[in-house]
Design a protein around this motif. Sequence first.
Motif, PDB file in Angstrom:
ATOM      1  N   LEU A   4      31.499  -7.641   1.124  1.00  0.00           N
ATOM      2  CA  LEU A   4      31.107  -8.312  -0.111  1.00  0.00           C
ATOM      3  C   LEU A   4      32.273  -9.155  -0.590  1.00  0.00           C
ATOM      4  N   PHE A   5      32.044 -10.468  -0.733  1.00  0.00           N
ATOM      5  CA  PHE A   5      33.049 -11.394  -1.251  1.00  0.00           C
ATOM      6  C   PHE A   5      32.906 -11.444  -2.769  1.00  0.00           C
ATOM      7  N   THR A   6      33.996 -11.158  -3.472  1.00  0.00           N
ATOM      8  CA  THR A   6      33.964 -11.125  -4.936  1.00  0.00           C
ATOM      9  C   THR A   6      34.956 -12.127  -5.506  1.00  0.00           C
ATOM     10  N   TYR A   7      34.633 -12.644  -6.686  1.00  0.00           N
ATOM     11  CA  TYR A   7      35.478 -13.648  -7.331  1.00  0.00           C
ATOM     12  C   TYR A   7      35.571 -13.418  -8.835  1.00  0.00           C
ATOM     13  N   GLY A   8      35.006 -12.327  -9.321  1.00  0.00           N
ATOM     14  CA  GLY A   8      34.957 -12.093 -10.762  1.00  0.00           C
ATOM     15  C   GLY A   8      35.178 -10.643 -11.121  1.00  0.00           C
ATOM     16  N   THR A   9      34.273 -10.103 -11.922  1.00  0.00           N
ATOM     17  CA  THR A   9      34.480  -8.787 -12.527  1.00  0.00           C
ATOM     18  C   THR A   9      34.529  -7.636 -11.529  1.00  0.00           C
ATOM     19  N   LEU A  10      33.923  -7.785 -10.357  1.00  0.00           N
ATOM     20  CA  LEU A  10      33.981  -6.688  -9.389  1.00  0.00           C
ATOM     21  C   LEU A  10      35.376  -6.498  -8.801  1.00  0.00           C
ATOM     22  N   GLN A  11      36.297  -7.395  -9.118  1.00  0.00           N
ATOM     23  CA  GLN A  11      37.690  -7.205  -8.715  1.00  0.00           C
ATOM     24  C   GLN A  11      38.436  -6.313  -9.709  1.00  0.00           C
ATOM     25  N   ASP A  29      40.421 -13.706   0.696  1.00  0.00           N
ATOM     26  CA  ASP A  29      39.730 -14.639   1.579  1.00  0.00           C
ATOM     27  C   ASP A  29      39.249 -15.803   0.726  1.00  0.00           C
ATOM     28  N   GLY A  30      38.580 -16.735   1.336  1.00  0.00           N
ATOM     29  CA  GLY A  30      38.070 -17.888   0.613  1.00  0.00           C
ATOM     30  C   GLY A  30      36.720 -18.309   1.145  1.00  0.00           C
ATOM     31  N   LEU A  31      36.003 -19.058   0.312  1.00  0.00           N
ATOM     32  CA  LEU A  31      34.671 -19.550   0.639  1.00  0.00           C
ATOM     33  C   LEU A  31      34.667 -21.055   0.418  1.00  0.00           C
ATOM     34  N   MET A  32      34.444 -21.801   1.483  1.00  0.00           N
ATOM     35  CA  MET A  32      34.429 -23.259   1.413  1.00  0.00           C
ATOM     36  C   MET A  32      33.047 -23.763   1.003  1.00  0.00           C
ATOM     37  N   GLY A  33      33.045 -24.939   0.331  1.00  0.00           N
ATOM     38  CA  GLY A  33      31.790 -25.580  -0.041  1.00  0.00           C
ATOM     39  C   GLY A  33      31.153 -25.014  -1.288  1.00  0.00           C
ATOM     40  N   ILE A  48      29.386 -18.660  -9.000  1.00  0.00           N
ATOM     41  CA  ILE A  48      29.675 -19.791  -8.128  1.00  0.00           C
ATOM     42  C   ILE A  48      28.389 -20.481  -7.731  1.00  0.00           C
ATOM     43  N   GLU A  49      28.559 -21.740  -7.326  1.00  0.00           N
ATOM     44  CA  GLU A  49      27.433 -22.544  -6.882  1.00  0.00           C
ATOM     45  C   GLU A  49      27.896 -23.436  -5.739  1.00  0.00           C
ATOM     46  N   PRO A  50      26.970 -23.807  -4.848  1.00  0.00           N
ATOM     47  CA  PRO A  50      27.348 -24.703  -3.762  1.00  0.00           C
ATOM     48  C   PRO A  50      27.693 -26.081  -4.321  1.00  0.00           C
ATOM     49  N   THR A  51      28.545 -26.771  -3.603  1.00  0.00           N
ATOM     50  CA  THR A  51      28.918 -28.122  -3.984  1.00  0.00           C
ATOM     51  C   THR A  51      28.802 -29.017  -2.754  1.00  0.00           C
ATOM     52  N   GLU A  52      28.619 -30.290  -2.986  1.00  0.00           N
ATOM     53  CA  GLU A  52      28.527 -31.220  -1.862  1.00  0.00           C
ATOM     54  C   GLU A  52      29.893 -31.461  -1.236  1.00  0.00           C
ATOM     55  N   ASN A  53      30.955 -31.148  -1.950  1.00  0.00           N
ATOM     56  CA  ASN A  53      32.308 -31.309  -1.432  1.00  0.00           C
ATOM     57  C   ASN A  53      32.650 -30.086  -0.588  1.00  0.00           C
ATOM     58  N   LYS A  54      32.554 -30.232   0.706  1.00  0.00           N
ATOM     59  CA  LYS A  54      32.783 -29.103   1.621  1.00  0.00           C
ATOM     60  C   LYS A  54      34.245 -28.651   1.633  1.00  0.00           C
ATOM     61  N   ASN A  55      35.147 -29.434   1.000  1.00  0.00           N
ATOM     62  CA  ASN A  55      36.555 -29.048   0.923  1.00  0.00           C
ATOM     63  C   ASN A  55      36.863 -28.190  -0.300  1.00  0.00           C
ATOM     64  N   GLN A  56      35.906 -28.088  -1.229  1.00  0.00           N
ATOM     65  CA  GLN A  56      36.124 -27.214  -2.385  1.00  0.00           C
ATOM     66  C   GLN A  56      36.101 -25.776  -1.914  1.00  0.00           C
ATOM     67  N   GLN A  57      36.882 -24.948  -2.590  1.00  0.00           N
ATOM     68  CA  GLN A  57      37.051 -23.571  -2.142  1.00  0.00           C
ATOM     69  C   GLN A  57      37.099 -22.627  -3.333  1.00  0.00           C
ATOM     70  N   VAL A  58      36.470 -21.474  -3.161  1.00  0.00           N
ATOM     71  CA  VAL A  58      36.585 -20.380  -4.118  1.00  0.00           C
ATOM     72  C   VAL A  58      37.396 -19.285  -3.439  1.00  0.00           C
ATOM     73  N   ASN A  59      38.435 -18.821  -4.105  1.00  0.00           N
ATOM     74  CA  ASN A  59      39.238 -17.723  -3.584  1.00  0.00           C
ATOM     75  C   ASN A  59      38.735 -16.420  -4.170  1.00  0.00           C
ATOM     76  N   GLY A  60      38.845 -15.359  -3.402  1.00  0.00           N
ATOM     77  CA  GLY A  60      38.380 -14.073  -3.886  1.00  0.00           C
ATOM     78  C   GLY A  60      38.872 -12.933  -3.028  1.00  0.00           C
ATOM     79  N   THR A  61      38.220 -11.799  -3.198  1.00  0.00           N
ATOM     80  CA  THR A  61      38.563 -10.584  -2.473  1.00  0.00           C
ATOM     81  C   THR A  61      37.323 -10.058  -1.776  1.00  0.00           C
ATOM     82  N   VAL A  62      37.510  -9.603  -0.542  1.00  0.00           N
ATOM     83  CA  VAL A  62      36.423  -9.036   0.258  1.00  0.00           C
ATOM     84  C   VAL A  62      36.581  -7.523   0.287  1.00  0.00           C
TER      85      VAL A  62
END
Length: 100
Positions: A4-11, A29-33, A48-62
Amino acid sequence: MHYLFTYGTLQDRSIQLQVFERLLNGFTDGLMGFRISEEKIFGRYPVIEPTENKNQQVNGTVYELIDEELAKADQYEGSAYKKIKVDLISGVSAWVYVKA
């Protein structure tokens, strides 16, 4: 076993104890796009939401979860989020909660 990739309260350690009744061990880890939306769930929680910019990244914890823990995460996140499978920068395939 599920990732499970998390980026918010579950951390948050107190949230982990509340939801899973244990502290989780994870790795960064990170999630691109994807990007963190300006819109917050209930005006407060990140999503989070998908973006058309495939270089955008969300960092988080798995985290590694068993079936029962993933079900608890589903219950915690509720209907404001939907769970999808993604491939992370590391190559790990993980679940993540995104904007419903």
